[in-house]
Design an enzyme around this catalytic site. Structure first.
Site, PDB file in Angstrom:
ATOM      1  N   SER A  15      65.530  82.600  41.510  1.00  8.01           N
ATOM      2  CA  SER A  15      66.798  82.947  42.162  1.00  8.01           C
ATOM      3  C   SER A  15      67.131  84.437  41.971  1.00  8.01           C
ATOM      4  O   SER A  15      67.713  85.063  42.864  1.00  8.01           O
ATOM      5  CB  SER A  15      67.936  82.058  41.658  1.00  8.01           C
ATOM      6  OG  SER A  15      68.301  82.382  40.350  1.00  8.01           O
ATOM      7  N   HIS A 112      68.086  89.190  31.165  1.00 11.30           N
ATOM      8  CA  HIS A 112      68.220  88.205  30.093  1.00 11.30           C
ATOM      9  C   HIS A 112      69.603  87.553  30.188  1.00 11.30           C
ATOM     10  O   HIS A 112      70.608  88.260  30.342  1.00 11.30           O
ATOM     11  CB  HIS A 112      68.059  88.903  28.733  1.00 11.30           C
ATOM     12  CG  HIS A 112      68.178  87.959  27.588  1.00 11.30           C
ATOM     13  ND1 HIS A 112      67.206  87.030  27.283  1.00 11.30           N
ATOM     14  CD2 HIS A 112      69.170  87.757  26.683  1.00 11.30           C
ATOM     15  CE1 HIS A 112      67.587  86.318  26.241  1.00 11.30           C
ATOM     16  NE2 HIS A 112      68.779  86.733  25.852  1.00 11.30           N
TER      17      HIS A 112
HETATM   18  C1  GRF Z   1      67.433  83.528  34.422  1.00  8.53           C
HETATM   19  O1  GRF Z   1      68.524  82.989  33.749  1.00  8.53           O
HETATM   20  C2  GRF Z   1      66.936  84.767  33.732  1.00  8.53           C
HETATM   21  O2  GRF Z   1      67.959  85.506  33.148  1.00  8.53           O
HETATM   22  C3  GRF Z   1      66.028  84.205  32.676  1.00  8.53           C
HETATM   23  O3  GRF Z   1      65.397  83.112  33.286  1.00  8.53           O
HETATM   24  C4  GRF Z   1      66.194  82.616  34.357  1.00  8.53           C
HETATM   25  C5  GRF Z   1      65.379  82.687  35.585  1.00  8.53           C
HETATM   26  O4  GRF Z   1      66.042  82.152  36.699  1.00  8.53           O
HETATM   27  N1  GRF Z   1      65.157  85.229  32.188  1.00  8.53           N
HETATM   28  P1  GRF Z   1      65.478  82.433  38.158  1.00  8.53           P
HETATM   29  O5  GRF Z   1      64.011  81.997  38.157  1.00  8.53           O
HETATM   30  O6  GRF Z   1      65.640  83.875  38.447  1.00  8.53           O
HETATM   31  O7  GRF Z   1      66.303  81.554  39.046  1.00  8.53           O
END
Ligand code: GRF
Length: 218
Positions: A15, A112
């Site tokens: 996402s 993060h």
């Molecule tokens: C997000 O919460 C990001 O901060 C963490 O992993 C998750 C990934 O979500 N590192 P997406 O794949 O970008 O939806």
């Protein structure tokens, strides 16, 4: 100015990758998403990138056994093939070695889901609730070998509400992520971010007058 060519590295639903793709659709945006690499063949983000017309590649880490260098060589070859300037890690679940990261110093970003340096590592929403923290959020930072520790580019915060569950926090933090990641990439791609004594300066100052840009306030 030539738009920077960006690769997004994912392992899952992607996402944040989608938020970067969306931002880069604007021709004024200083970066284009030229490549998406996943280390997992079944990552949900791959079809999303593909249908947005973006080149996708899979570098399946399981094919390389324990040999990290081989996996990284394959990733590096793709980054060179696609003439990538900047790399965005977005839910990319592989740790990268210092040797590899050296090549991408101050050219690789990560998002993060917590306000670093608090709550490094996994399960941040659960740990925020356990710690009874009042403020939570997300951080975009440059990647260094020590995990979740590089210079902080942008942070965005939310209040923790009394009845919040992990899932509710995840939803609100993700919204922040989708806002600050494109913003951070924009600032880096425009060459407006410099690191001095481990601190990112934007346009030469820690927090520019336009605090909205620098701290990701809503
Ligand atoms: C997000 O919460 C990001 O901060 C963490 O992993 C998750 C990934 O979500 N590192 P997406 O794949 O970008 O939806």
């Amino acid at each position: 100015m030539r738009r920077k060519r960006v690769a997004v590295l994912i392992s899952g639903r992607g996402s944040n990758m989608a938020a970067l793709i969306e931002a880069a659709k604007n021709k004024e945006y200083p970066a284009e998403i030229a490549l998406v690499i996943s280390n997992r063949p079944d990552a949900g983000g791959l079809p999303v990138a593909h249908s947005a017309g973006i080149a996708t590649e899979i570098v399946d880490h399981t094919k390389f056994g324990k040999e990290r260098a081989g996996f990284e060589r394959a990733v590096q070859a793709l980054l060179e093939k696609y003439r990538i300037d900047l790399v965005c890690l977005a839910g990319f679940m592989r740790q990268l070695t210092a040797d590899f990261l050296e090549k991408w110093q101050l050219r690789m970003l990560n998002i993060h889901p917590a306000l670093l340096p608090a709550f490094k590592g996994l399960d941040t929403h659960k740990r925020v609730l356990e710690a009874r923290a009042k403020i939570h959020g997300a951080t975009v930072h440059f990647v260094v070998p020590e995990i979740d520790s590089g210079p902080i580019i942008i942070q965005g915060a939310i209040a923790v509400r009394p009845n919040d569950s992990q899932e509710m926090l995840a939803i609100r933090v993700l919204k922040v992520e989708h806002r600050i990641y494109p913003l951070a990439l924009k600032l880096v791609a425009e060459g407006r971010v410099r690191v001095e004594n481990g601190r990112c300066l934007i346009d030469g100052v820690p927090v520019p007058d336009d605090t909205k840009e620098s701290v990701g306030e809503q």
